[in-house]
Design a protein around this motif. Structure first.
Motif, PDB file in Angstrom:
ATOM      1  N   THR A   7       0.893  -1.070  -0.002  1.00 22.40           N
ATOM      2  CA  THR A   7      -0.003   0.043   0.103  1.00 22.40           C
ATOM      3  C   THR A   7       0.880   1.266  -0.142  1.00 22.40           C
ATOM      4  OG1 THR A   7      -1.742  -1.176   1.315  1.00 22.40           O
ATOM      5  CG2 THR A   7      -1.959   1.267   1.147  1.00 22.40           C
ATOM      6  N   GLN A   8       0.719   2.183  -1.018  1.00 20.87           N
ATOM      7  CA  GLN A   8       1.432   3.178  -1.136  1.00 20.87           C
ATOM      8  C   GLN A   8       0.396   4.562  -1.148  1.00 20.87           C
ATOM      9  OE1 GLN A   8       4.027   1.314  -4.599  1.00 20.87           O
ATOM     10  NE2 GLN A   8       4.120   3.526  -4.506  1.00 20.87           N
ATOM     11  N   VAL A   9       0.814   5.731  -0.141  1.00 20.98           N
ATOM     12  CA  VAL A   9      -0.044   6.831  -0.203  1.00 20.98           C
ATOM     13  C   VAL A   9       0.837   8.061  -0.040  1.00 20.98           C
ATOM     14  CG1 VAL A   9      -1.856   7.758   1.557  1.00 20.98           C
ATOM     15  CG2 VAL A   9      -1.602   5.048   1.459  1.00 20.98           C
ATOM     16  N   PRO A  10       0.451   8.879  -0.654  1.00 19.76           N
ATOM     17  CA  PRO A  10       1.231  10.178  -0.629  1.00 19.76           C
ATOM     18  C   PRO A  10       0.718  10.991   0.746  1.00 19.76           C
ATOM     19  CG  PRO A  10      -0.277  10.197  -2.232  1.00 19.76           C
ATOM     20  CD  PRO A  10      -0.357   8.979  -1.958  1.00 19.76           C
ATOM     21  N   VAL A  11       1.658  11.525   1.650  1.00 23.31           N
ATOM     22  CA  VAL A  11       1.285  12.458   2.786  1.00 23.31           C
ATOM     23  C   VAL A  11       2.041  13.575   2.832  1.00 23.31           C
ATOM     24  CG1 VAL A  11       0.289  10.078   4.014  1.00 23.31           C
ATOM     25  CG2 VAL A  11       2.658  10.877   4.195  1.00 23.31           C
ATOM     26  N   SER A  12       1.823  14.335   3.710  1.00 25.21           N
ATOM     27  CA  SER A  12       2.950  15.443   4.046  1.00 25.21           C
ATOM     28  C   SER A  12       4.056  15.010   4.882  1.00 25.21           C
ATOM     29  CB  SER A  12       1.958  16.599   4.888  1.00 25.21           C
ATOM     30  OG  SER A  12       1.159  17.004   4.224  1.00 25.21           O
ATOM     31  N   PRO A  13       5.181  15.073   4.455  1.00 21.72           N
ATOM     32  CA  PRO A  13       6.412  14.909   5.139  1.00 21.72           C
ATOM     33  C   PRO A  13       6.287  14.921   6.790  1.00 21.72           C
ATOM     34  CG  PRO A  13       7.387  15.753   3.367  1.00 21.72           C
ATOM     35  CD  PRO A  13       5.853  16.129   3.377  1.00 21.72           C
ATOM     36  N   GLU A  14       5.729  15.993   7.224  1.00 26.57           N
ATOM     37  CA  GLU A  14       5.566  16.305   8.882  1.00 26.57           C
ATOM     38  C   GLU A  14       4.516  15.224   9.225  1.00 26.57           C
ATOM     39  OE1 GLU A  14       2.905  19.380   6.321  1.00 26.57           O
ATOM     40  OE2 GLU A  14       5.003  18.750   6.292  1.00 26.57           O
ATOM     41  N   ASP A  15       3.658  14.514   8.597  1.00 28.35           N
ATOM     42  CA  ASP A  15       2.900  13.469   9.238  1.00 28.35           C
ATOM     43  C   ASP A  15       3.537  12.293   9.281  1.00 28.35           C
ATOM     44  OD1 ASP A  15       1.093  15.510   9.546  1.00 28.35           O
ATOM     45  OD2 ASP A  15      -0.090  15.095   7.611  1.00 28.35           O
ATOM     46  N   ARG A  46      10.828  10.242   2.962  1.00 32.31           N
ATOM     47  CA  ARG A  46      10.596  11.662   3.602  1.00 32.31           C
ATOM     48  C   ARG A  46      10.857  12.676   2.693  1.00 32.31           C
ATOM     49  NH1 ARG A  46      10.120  11.483   9.138  1.00 32.31           N
ATOM     50  NH2 ARG A  46      10.963   9.540  10.170  1.00 32.31           N
ATOM     51  N   GLU A  47      11.491  12.542   1.381  1.00 30.30           N
ATOM     52  CA  GLU A  47      11.637  13.487   0.500  1.00 30.30           C
ATOM     53  C   GLU A  47      10.507  13.499  -0.325  1.00 30.30           C
ATOM     54  OE1 GLU A  47      15.408  13.095  -1.906  1.00 30.30           O
ATOM     55  OE2 GLU A  47      16.569  12.623  -0.176  1.00 30.30           O
ATOM     56  N   THR A  48       9.926  12.309  -0.511  1.00 28.94           N
ATOM     57  CA  THR A  48       8.477  12.345  -1.458  1.00 28.94           C
ATOM     58  C   THR A  48       7.445  12.514  -0.798  1.00 28.94           C
ATOM     59  OG1 THR A  48       8.507  10.159  -1.726  1.00 28.94           O
ATOM     60  CG2 THR A  48       9.945  11.413  -3.429  1.00 28.94           C
ATOM     61  N   GLY A  49       7.564  12.284   0.672  1.00 30.60           N
ATOM     62  CA  GLY A  49       6.243  12.167   1.601  1.00 30.60           C
ATOM     63  C   GLY A  49       5.331  11.028   1.122  1.00 30.60           C
ATOM     64  N   GLU A  50       6.030   9.825   0.734  1.00 28.39           N
ATOM     65  CA  GLU A  50       5.230   8.709   0.579  1.00 28.39           C
ATOM     66  C   GLU A  50       5.612   7.579   1.619  1.00 28.39           C
ATOM     67  OE1 GLU A  50       4.581   6.493  -3.441  1.00 28.39           O
ATOM     68  OE2 GLU A  50       6.353   5.435  -2.411  1.00 28.39           O
ATOM     69  N   ILE A  51       4.433   7.045   2.176  1.00 25.37           N
ATOM     70  CA  ILE A  51       4.532   6.006   2.845  1.00 25.37           C
ATOM     71  C   ILE A  51       4.152   4.525   2.207  1.00 25.37           C
ATOM     72  CG2 ILE A  51       4.207   7.497   5.162  1.00 25.37           C
ATOM     73  CD1 ILE A  51       1.213   6.305   4.988  1.00 25.37           C
ATOM     74  N   ARG A  52       4.465   3.680   2.619  1.00 25.45           N
ATOM     75  CA  ARG A  52       4.431   2.251   2.070  1.00 25.45           C
ATOM     76  C   ARG A  52       4.500   1.172   3.170  1.00 25.45           C
ATOM     77  NH1 ARG A  52       8.200   1.074  -2.794  1.00 25.45           N
ATOM     78  NH2 ARG A  52       7.055   2.875  -3.584  1.00 25.45           N
ATOM     79  N   VAL A  53       3.571   0.558   3.130  1.00 24.56           N
ATOM     80  CA  VAL A  53       3.101  -0.658   4.036  1.00 24.56           C
ATOM     81  C   VAL A  53       3.346  -2.003   3.256  1.00 24.56           C
ATOM     82  CG1 VAL A  53       1.567  -1.835   5.631  1.00 24.56           C
ATOM     83  CG2 VAL A  53       1.759   0.756   5.610  1.00 24.56           C
ATOM     84  N   ILE A  54       4.180  -2.548   3.376  1.00 27.97           N
ATOM     85  CA  ILE A  54       4.316  -4.202   2.796  1.00 27.97           C
ATOM     86  C   ILE A  54       3.882  -5.193   3.735  1.00 27.97           C
ATOM     87  CG2 ILE A  54       5.827  -5.621   1.420  1.00 27.97           C
ATOM     88  CD1 ILE A  54       7.450  -3.079   0.822  1.00 27.97           C
ATOM     89  N   ALA A  55       2.916  -5.833   3.621  1.00 25.27           N
ATOM     90  CA  ALA A  55       2.283  -6.970   4.481  1.00 25.27           C
ATOM     91  C   ALA A  55       2.603  -8.079   3.711  1.00 25.27           C
ATOM     92  CB  ALA A  55       1.020  -6.765   4.829  1.00 25.27           C
TER      93      ALA A  55
END
Length: 98
Positions: A7-15, A46-55
């Motif tokens: 699961t990939q999601v763009p977020v604000s780096p500060e979050d 942190r540079e692109t503001g993307e989080i990724r969950v790999i399950a």
């Protein structure tokens, strides 16, 4: 067989740090009753503001049942205000693992 649910999601780096804590807080209870769940990682760029969950799952249908549950929806409602775009979810079979 084993599957990856990414699961990939763009977020604000500060979050990112707050979302990592929220994932740690919510994920254990969500998957506790799912025997097909094998583990997960939460990572961020942190540079692109993307989080990724790999399950890792033995059966991708177990993930689908989790995703359709009220508990999952409730947890996602806590994450969603920080999302800058829709989550992109992919399921793939692990063919080689080292």
């Amino acid at each position: 067989m084993t599957y990856l649910v990414t699961t990939q999601v763009p977020v604000s780096p500060e979050d990112i740090d707050r979302l990592a804590l929220l994932f740690d807080e919510t994920n254990r209870d969500l998957v506790a009753t799912h025997d097909d769940w094998l583990g997960a990682t939460f990572s961020a760029n942190r540079e692109t503001g993307e989080i990724r969950v790999i399950a890792r799952w033995r059966d991708p249908q177990s993930y689908q049942r989790l995703r359709e549950s009220k508990a999952f929806g409730d947890a996602m409602a806590r994450f969603a205000p920080s999302f800058l775009g829709p989550p992109v979810v992919t399921v793939s079979e692990i063919l080689v693992e080292m």
